[in-house]
Enzyme design. Sequence first.
Site, PDB file in Angstrom:
ATOM      1  NE  ARG A  61      -3.869  22.871 -19.364  1.00 68.04           N
ATOM      2  CZ  ARG A  61      -4.938  22.880 -20.160  1.00 68.04           C
ATOM      3  NH1 ARG A  61      -5.769  21.854 -20.159  1.00 68.04           N
ATOM      4  NH2 ARG A  61      -5.190  23.914 -20.957  1.00 68.04           N
ATOM      5  CB  ILE A  70      -5.083  21.725 -25.044  1.00 68.55           C
ATOM      6  CG1 ILE A  70      -5.432  21.001 -23.729  1.00 68.55           C
ATOM      7  CG2 ILE A  70      -4.131  22.875 -24.782  1.00 68.55           C
ATOM      8  CD1 ILE A  70      -4.203  20.391 -23.043  1.00 68.55           C
ATOM      9  CB  SER A  71     -10.567  22.825 -23.423  1.00 75.54           C
ATOM     10  OG  SER A  71     -11.272  22.526 -24.597  1.00 75.54           O
ATOM     11  CD  GLN A  72     -11.243  28.442 -19.869  1.00 73.42           C
ATOM     12  OE1 GLN A  72     -11.772  28.980 -20.847  1.00 73.42           O
ATOM     13  NE2 GLN A  72     -11.142  29.021 -18.700  1.00 73.42           N
ATOM     14  N   PRO A  73      -8.193  24.611 -18.481  1.00 74.87           N
ATOM     15  CG  PRO A  73      -6.287  24.616 -17.122  1.00 74.87           C
ATOM     16  CD  PRO A  73      -6.950  25.372 -18.233  1.00 74.87           C
TER      17      PRO A  73
END
Length: 215
Positions: A35, A61-64
Amino acid sequence: MLDMKRNRERMVKQQLETRGITDPAVLAAMRSVPRHLFVQEALRAQAYEDHPLPIGYGQTISQPFIVALMSQIIEPQPGLRVLEIGTGSGYQAAVLAEMGLDVYTVERIRELHAAARDLLRTLKYRKVRLKLDDGTLGWPEAAPYDRILVTAGGPEVPLPLIEQLADPGIMVIPVGASKRMQELVVVRKQGGRVVRESKGGVAFVDLVGTHGWRG
């Protein structure tokens, strides 16, 4: 690099496994995909923390956890054809490809499209095909898709995406009447019927396009 691997393992254990992510393929992909390479260099120390990060051009970028949740919702299986709307930095596409899905991903911002294309090639994700276009129109030339995953929120589910979803098929998409506040909607097509289910509140960047918000 070893520290990043440890960070990924910590992310999986603390952010995913404790919050209902149980699909072995999703967990394995989240452990594997680097990531930190999909975020801006100045932010790499935060890559595995539990929040979204800016990637430029007003996008994130979205959170994991959200990446893992959406990946789990679509019930991934190797060989399924998946359409992603909103390539961004390419991280979600990499996670899908890591699980063996054939990925078609559309991005409207030229600079993000080009950067994601180059990075995915460098990392040898050969099952990812990229297109620069209005994502709300889908990718009709390659339809239908077993799964559709939308990483931006619009006022409604775009009709072209429903039409391009296979039967049976699953789509996950943020939908909301106000910008930046949506519900995560799961759309299932089965036997000619389309059924919607809400998975709760989320906050995504705007889905801009013909069947989304105006830019």
